[in-house]
Design a protein around this motif. Structure first.
Motif, short mmCIF file in Angstrom:
data_model
loop_
_atom_site.label_atom_id
_atom_site.label_comp_id
_atom_site.label_asym_id
_atom_site.label_seq_id
_atom_site.Cartn_x
_atom_site.Cartn_y
_atom_site.Cartn_z
N ALA A 23 -2.79 -10.90 15.21
CA ALA A 23 -2.28 -9.84 16.08
C ALA A 23 -1.20 -10.34 17.03
N GLY A 24 -1.27 -11.61 17.42
CA GLY A 24 -0.26 -12.16 18.31
C GLY A 24 1.07 -12.42 17.62
N GLY A 25 1.09 -12.33 16.29
CA GLY A 25 2.31 -12.59 15.54
C GLY A 25 2.89 -11.38 14.85
N ILE A 26 2.05 -10.37 14.60
CA ILE A 26 2.52 -9.16 13.92
C ILE A 26 3.28 -8.28 14.91
N ASN A 27 4.46 -7.86 14.53
CA ASN A 27 5.25 -6.99 15.39
C ASN A 27 4.57 -5.62 15.52
N ARG A 28 4.77 -5.01 16.66
CA ARG A 28 4.14 -3.72 16.97
C ARG A 28 4.39 -2.69 15.87
N ASN A 29 5.62 -2.66 15.33
CA ASN A 29 5.96 -1.63 14.34
C ASN A 29 5.70 -2.07 12.90
N ARG A 30 5.01 -3.19 12.71
CA ARG A 30 4.80 -3.73 11.37
C ARG A 30 3.43 -3.39 10.80
N TRP A 31 2.47 -3.05 11.62
CA TRP A 31 1.09 -2.95 11.13
C TRP A 31 0.92 -2.00 9.94
N GLU A 32 1.55 -0.84 10.00
CA GLU A 32 1.38 0.13 8.91
C GLU A 32 1.87 -0.43 7.58
N THR A 33 3.06 -1.01 7.57
CA THR A 33 3.60 -1.54 6.31
C THR A 33 2.90 -2.85 5.91
N TYR A 34 2.39 -3.58 6.90
CA TYR A 34 1.62 -4.80 6.61
C TYR A 34 0.40 -4.47 5.76
N LEU A 35 -0.35 -3.45 6.17
CA LEU A 35 -1.53 -3.04 5.40
C LEU A 35 -1.13 -2.47 4.04
N GLN A 36 0.00 -1.76 4.00
CA GLN A 36 0.46 -1.22 2.72
C GLN A 36 0.85 -2.35 1.76
N ASP A 37 1.50 -3.39 2.30
CA ASP A 37 1.86 -4.54 1.47
C ASP A 37 0.62 -5.23 0.91
N ILE A 38 -0.40 -5.39 1.76
CA ILE A 38 -1.64 -6.03 1.32
C ILE A 38 -2.28 -5.21 0.20
N GLU A 52 -10.15 0.13 11.63
CA GLU A 52 -10.68 1.14 10.72
C GLU A 52 -9.63 2.19 10.39
N ALA A 53 -8.94 2.69 11.41
CA ALA A 53 -7.93 3.72 11.19
C ALA A 53 -6.76 3.18 10.37
N MET A 54 -6.37 1.94 10.62
CA MET A 54 -5.25 1.37 9.87
C MET A 54 -5.60 1.15 8.41
N LEU A 55 -6.82 0.68 8.15
CA LEU A 55 -7.25 0.49 6.76
C LEU A 55 -7.31 1.83 6.03
N ALA A 56 -7.84 2.84 6.70
CA ALA A 56 -7.91 4.17 6.09
C ALA A 56 -6.52 4.73 5.85
N GLY A 57 -5.63 4.54 6.82
CA GLY A 57 -4.27 5.05 6.68
C GLY A 57 -3.51 4.42 5.52
N ALA A 58 -3.86 3.18 5.20
CA ALA A 58 -3.20 2.50 4.09
C ALA A 58 -3.80 2.85 2.74
N GLY A 59 -4.91 3.60 2.76
CA GLY A 59 -5.49 4.06 1.50
C GLY A 59 -6.64 3.21 0.98
N PHE A 60 -7.18 2.34 1.80
CA PHE A 60 -8.34 1.55 1.37
C PHE A 60 -9.60 2.42 1.37
N THR A 61 -10.57 2.03 0.57
CA THR A 61 -11.86 2.72 0.51
C THR A 61 -12.97 1.74 0.86
N ASP A 62 -14.20 2.23 0.91
CA ASP A 62 -15.38 1.41 1.22
C ASP A 62 -15.15 0.58 2.48
N ILE A 63 -14.53 1.22 3.47
CA ILE A 63 -14.16 0.53 4.71
C ILE A 63 -15.39 0.34 5.59
#
Length: 313
Positions: free
Chosen positions: A147-162, A218-229
């Protein structure tokens, strides 16, 4: 521990660009100059920090009862560790399973140990950039304390990339610390130096990073489309307190890590981003350390854990 080589399993071995090797010393601590200049990571990359990260890994092993993988996984042959730091988790995974290829990505190779398993492959890159790995290429992705290295506006695409690089049905595992001190008995107030340290830290990085991101796993994982969160908040004691023997053991193990973290996290952002004098910063750190070591305050940092699965279809 000197940065050496970044090994690409498909392209062979390539030398590290000098830009990523250069260090700059700030108030007695060594930082990667590229990272500081580009606002990527504001924590030292010296041996003191590598030692702290190893101590932190030992604490995590106690907290998680030695489990490296939390979800129910089958045979794993390819793992990506995002922001591997001193490679403690990645090296342990690689050592435990020589048939598993563990790729670690980090902006700095300075804290990478020299002696690592052959099946651990370090790569130098900024995880704020879009991933270039092929889709559906990993059985497991690990993301811890980034979290100390991820840019504020990167989290959504970071989870999508994963999610994109995971094979269908495979898992991501995330662990993040929210360094806003709490008290199990409610005795820590805004008058305590430890709370002041937490508030100052949040203010020092808030423009470019999101210190509250761990609360939204939890919200970020769900927003990226993950299941069984599944997500959980674990109170991580900053010293030995409580009546539970296991909790006291965790707090005792974590005490040294926290004493060092309060300095590592603060020196650069407090002085260079907020303009505080190093004397004032050291005074705040020392007083915050005293609070963190005070068992009567029952201090803890919230530790957030989350897992999510890429849908099978």
């Amino acid at each position: 521990m000197n940065p050496g080589w970044s090994r690409d399993p498909q392209a062979g071995t390539t030398a590290v660009d000098d830009r990523y090797v250069q260090l700059t010393t700030i108030h007695g601590r060594d930082y990667q100059k590229f990272s500081i200049d580009h606002g990527i990571h504001m924590v030292p990359v010296d041996e003191d920090e590598a030692d702290r990260l190893e101590a932190q890994h030992r604490v995590c092993n106690i907290v998680f009862d030695g489990r490296l993988f939390f979800p129910p996984v089958g045979p794993i042959r390819s793992v990506l560790d995002c922001g591997y730091g001193a490679a403690s988790w990645a090296a342990e995974v690689a050592e435990n399973d020589p048939d598993c290829t563990v790729i670690g990505v980090d902006i700095s190779l300075h804290m990478k140990p020299d002696d690592l398993p052959d099946n651990f492959i370090p790569q130098l890159d900024d995880i704020n950039r879009p991933f270039t790995f092929d889709a559906n290429s990993f059985d497991f992705v690990h993301s811890r304390f980034v979290a100390g290295g991820i840019n504020r506006n990167r989290w959504e695409t970071y989870l999508q990339d994963i999610k994109k690089i995971l094979r269908p049905g495979c898992w991501v595992q995330m662990v993040e610390l929210y360094p806003m001190c709490q008290s199990d008995n409610g005795s820590i107030t805004d008058n305590h130096a430890l709370r002041q340290w937490s508030q100052t830290y949040s203010r020092s990085i808030d423009e470019v990073k999101d210190p509250r991101a761990p609360l939204r796993l939890e919200a970020m994982l769900a927003g990226a489309g993950f299941t069984d969160i599944e997500t959980k908040m674990i109170p991580l004691p900053l010293c030995a307190w409580g009546e539970d023997a296991r909790q006291r053991r965790i707090g005792q193990a974590n005490r040294d890590n926290i004493q060092r973290l309060l300095s590592s996290f603060a020196i650069f952002p407090f002085t260079r981003r907020l303009g505080m004098s190093i004397e004032v910063v050291h005074n705040l750190i020392n007083r915050a350390r005293a609070d963190a070591a005070n068992a009567q305050l029952k201090p803890y940092f919230p530790l957030y854990v989350g897992i999510g699965r890429k849908p099978r279809a």
